[in-house]
Design an enzyme around this catalytic site. Structure first.
Site, PDB file in Angstrom:
ATOM      1  N   HIS A 119      -1.516  -7.511   2.365  1.00 60.98           N
ATOM      2  CA  HIS A 119      -1.467  -8.136   3.694  1.00 60.98           C
ATOM      3  C   HIS A 119      -2.614  -7.748   4.615  1.00 60.98           C
ATOM      4  O   HIS A 119      -2.715  -8.253   5.727  1.00 60.98           O
ATOM      5  CB  HIS A 119      -0.099  -7.913   4.360  1.00 60.98           C
ATOM      6  CG  HIS A 119       0.164  -6.531   4.872  1.00 60.98           C
ATOM      7  ND1 HIS A 119       0.216  -6.237   6.207  1.00 60.98           N
ATOM      8  CD2 HIS A 119       0.407  -5.365   4.228  1.00 60.98           C
ATOM      9  CE1 HIS A 119       0.502  -4.958   6.377  1.00 60.98           C
ATOM     10  NE2 HIS A 119       0.629  -4.402   5.188  1.00 60.98           N
ATOM     11  N   SER A 121      -3.669  -3.081  -0.562  1.00 62.45           N
ATOM     12  CA  SER A 121      -2.506  -3.756   0.017  1.00 62.45           C
ATOM     13  C   SER A 121      -2.861  -5.204   0.293  1.00 62.45           C
ATOM     14  O   SER A 121      -3.911  -5.491   0.889  1.00 62.45           O
ATOM     15  CB  SER A 121      -2.101  -3.056   1.318  1.00 62.45           C
ATOM     16  OG  SER A 121      -1.157  -3.833   2.014  1.00 62.45           O
ATOM     17  N   ASN A 126      -7.859   3.809   9.023  1.00 63.55           N
ATOM     18  CA  ASN A 126      -7.248   2.658   9.684  1.00 63.55           C
ATOM     19  C   ASN A 126      -7.283   2.736  11.200  1.00 63.55           C
ATOM     20  O   ASN A 126      -7.099   1.729  11.871  1.00 63.55           O
ATOM     21  CB  ASN A 126      -5.797   2.495   9.219  1.00 63.55           C
ATOM     22  CG  ASN A 126      -5.020   3.787   9.285  1.00 63.55           C
ATOM     23  OD1 ASN A 126      -5.397   4.791   8.674  1.00 63.55           O
ATOM     24  ND2 ASN A 126      -3.934   3.794  10.030  1.00 63.55           N
ATOM     25  N   GLY A 164       0.811  -1.208   0.000  1.00 62.74           N
ATOM     26  CA  GLY A 164       0.000   0.000   0.000  1.00 62.74           C
ATOM     27  C   GLY A 164       0.849   1.264   0.000  1.00 62.74           C
ATOM     28  O   GLY A 164       0.519   2.253  -0.662  1.00 62.74           O
ATOM     29  N   THR A 165       1.941   1.243   0.743  1.00 63.72           N
ATOM     30  CA  THR A 165       2.792   2.439   0.821  1.00 63.72           C
ATOM     31  C   THR A 165       3.334   2.787  -0.564  1.00 63.72           C
ATOM     32  O   THR A 165       3.268   3.944  -1.001  1.00 63.72           O
ATOM     33  CB  THR A 165       3.951   2.198   1.804  1.00 63.72           C
ATOM     34  OG1 THR A 165       3.392   1.950   3.099  1.00 63.72           O
ATOM     35  CG2 THR A 165       4.887   3.390   1.873  1.00 63.72           C
ATOM     36  N   THR A 207      11.859  -7.134 -11.555  1.00 69.39           N
ATOM     37  CA  THR A 207      11.229  -8.437 -11.786  1.00 69.39           C
ATOM     38  C   THR A 207       9.992  -8.559 -10.905  1.00 69.39           C
ATOM     39  O   THR A 207      10.036  -8.290  -9.708  1.00 69.39           O
ATOM     40  CB  THR A 207      12.236  -9.569 -11.472  1.00 69.39           C
ATOM     41  OG1 THR A 207      13.373  -9.374 -12.319  1.00 69.39           O
ATOM     42  CG2 THR A 207      11.622 -10.933 -11.738  1.00 69.39           C
ATOM     43  N   CYS A 241       2.014   2.026  12.689  1.00 72.35           N
ATOM     44  CA  CYS A 241       3.099   2.851  12.180  1.00 72.35           C
ATOM     45  C   CYS A 241       3.534   3.880  13.216  1.00 72.35           C
ATOM     46  O   CYS A 241       4.658   4.343  13.208  1.00 72.35           O
ATOM     47  CB  CYS A 241       2.669   3.556  10.904  1.00 72.35           C
ATOM     48  SG  CYS A 241       2.006   2.414   9.708  1.00 72.35           S
TER      49      CYS A 241
HETATM   50  N1  PLP Z   1      -2.852   2.986   3.967  1.00 73.68           N
HETATM   51  C1  PLP Z   1      -3.559   2.585   5.026  1.00 73.68           C
HETATM   52  C2  PLP Z   1      -4.915   3.175   5.288  1.00 73.68           C
HETATM   53  C3  PLP Z   1      -3.047   1.609   5.890  1.00 73.68           C
HETATM   54  O1  PLP Z   1      -3.757   1.218   6.950  1.00 73.68           O
HETATM   55  C4  PLP Z   1      -1.761   1.075   5.614  1.00 73.68           C
HETATM   56  C5  PLP Z   1      -1.144   0.093   6.519  1.00 73.68           C
HETATM   57  O2  PLP Z   1      -1.419   0.068   7.690  1.00 73.68           O
HETATM   58  C6  PLP Z   1      -1.071   1.520   4.472  1.00 73.68           C
HETATM   59  C7  PLP Z   1      -1.663   2.479   3.671  1.00 73.68           C
HETATM   60  C8  PLP Z   1       0.272   0.982   4.112  1.00 73.68           C
HETATM   61  O3  PLP Z   1       0.164  -0.282   3.486  1.00 73.68           O
HETATM   62  P1  PLP Z   1       1.413  -1.289   3.435  1.00 73.68           P
HETATM   63  O4  PLP Z   1       1.622  -1.786   4.839  1.00 73.68           O
HETATM   64  O5  PLP Z   1       0.972  -2.370   2.497  1.00 73.68           O
HETATM   65  O6  PLP Z   1       2.567  -0.533   2.912  1.00 73.68           O
END
Ligand code: PLP
Length: 382
Positions: free
Chosen positions: A199, A197, A149, A69-70, A235, A323
């Site tokens: 995971h 994302s 989140n 996601g990041t 890759t 985070c």
């Molecule tokens: N965006 C939101 C709303 C999230 O909750 C998270 C992860 O907690 C992310 C982005 C980041 O995703 P990733 O952990 O796959 O980099």
């Protein structure tokens, strides 16, 4: 152990592992290789892209697999803003994930973009009229998350996207937390870009996806061999892409039964906690809320102490966003909702998967009551 921290990460589903295993063992080829094994890997990648496109109702060519996601948020924001900067103006909300806010700050510091942060209501909702006021014809991009989140508030994405479309501003939504639970048809949402994302869905960490509508120009972040139609060189993580697409299809296919079940669990947990823990406060919006997330403040405690006490009792949860864990700063999201610093330090978040049972939630609910009483009794406040 009862795992109630699915918003941080979720276990890989068995069916996902089964779908991935051949790509990690017998069919481990590089999709760019010109031999049978390469072609097998390329076909698997293409099928994964097609599968995800079917879920989102888009063309496979509109999807880019990323490392999570990041990265997908970085690619959406930097990629679109740098390709078409217009008047170097960007719009977002006060409660975005750091993967959005820090990326916007980078664009401000290194590329001279001006950022307008739209406020949210005390329950975490963005008012489409407030958004409309922030937009200008020179705005390069607007990014507002689908579901938060930390508190689980679900934004009126369609209404927000419509306000952007009215002034031809591209609209991106971070759908990382929504991906397993809410509708994802991009045409119905009206979005130009959307992040997922793996995971959070039952696929492995290190898998992600970005949808970008049609011919929207996107400047790549990672340069190299030109994979992913030049948008993301390197890759491909074929097994990760297959895992993500499998998990996405499973989660979206199960929504009809999973959402009502999780909603009932959520409402039970909220009712139990508010009825049995004096002074407990639920955060987020009571109507527009993710089905699998409930977060509370427990005045007279510290969130960290409640978390430790719960873990001792076999319940795993979070005292805020993972985070920000380890930092003593109260959550910026809770402060943006107007919660005072002291109360924000007492926040605890519970989030779960479709595999969580009613019994798990009932046991966890009783542990929450006991844990808060215990922490208050010991005087372990913030
Ligand atoms: N965006 C939101 C709303 C999230 O909750 C998270 C992860 O907690 C992310 C982005 C980041 O995703 P990733 O952990 O796959 O980099």
């Amino acid at each position: 152990m009862i795992y109630l921290d699915a918003a941080a990460t979720a276990p890989v589903r068995q069916d996902v592992l089964t779908a991935m295993w051949p790509l990690l063992s017998s069919d481990f080829g590089n999709p760019s290789s010109h031999h049978g094994m390469g072609e097998t890997a390329a076909r698997a990648l293409s099928a994964a892209r097609q599968g995800a496109a079917t879920v989102l109702g888009c063309r496979p060519s509109e999807l880019t697999f990323t490392s999570g996601g990041t990265e997908a948020n970085n690619l959406a924001l930097k990629g679109i803003a740098l390709a078409t900067p217009r008047d170097r103006h960007l719009v977002t909300s006060a409660i975005e994930h750091p993967a959005v806010l820090e990326t916007l700050d980078y664009l401000r510091r290194f590329h001279g973009f001006r950022i307008t942060v739209v406020p949210v209501s005390p329950t975490g909702l963005v008012n489409p009229d407030d958004l409309a006021e922030a937009l200008t014809p020179g705005t390069a991009l607007c990014s507002i998350m689908y579901a938060n989140n930390e508190v689980g508030t679900v934004q009126p994405v369609r209404a927000l996207a419509d306000r952007c479309a009215a002034v031809s501003v591209p609209f991106h939504t971070d759908a990382v937390q929504a991906g397993g639970w809410l509708p994802l048809t991009v045409a119905e949402l009206g979005v130009d870009a959307l992040t997922l994302s793996g995971h959070k869905l039952g696929a492995p960490k290190g898998s992600g996806l970005l949808y970008v509508r049609g011919r929207t120009p996107v400047e790549p972040l990672i340069h190299g061999g030109g994979q992913e139609r030049g948008r993301r060189s390197g890759t491909e993580n074929v097994a990760g892409a297959v895992g993500l697409a499998t998990a996405l299809a499973l989660a979206q296919g199960e929504r009809g039964t999973a959402v009502p079940a999780a909603t009932a669990q959520r409402d039970f947990l909220i009712r139990h906690v508010l009825d049995t823990v004096p002074g407990a406060v639920i955060t987020g919006d009571s109507g527009q809320r993710l089905p699998n997330l409930a977060s509370f403040c427990f005045p007279g405690t510290s969130g960290e102490s409640v978390l430790l006490e719960l873990e001792r009792r076999g319940v795993v949860c979070s005292s805020g966003s993972a985070c920000a864990a380890g930092s003593d700063e109260p959550s910026a999201v809770l402060l943006a909702l107007g919660i005072d610093r002291e109360t924000a330090q007492t926040a605890v978040r519970f989030s779960w998967t479709a595999a969580t049972t009613e019994r798990d939630i009932a046991l966890a609910a009783r542990s929450v009551t006991a844990a808060v009483v215990s922490v208050r009794g010991l005087g372990r406040t913030a």
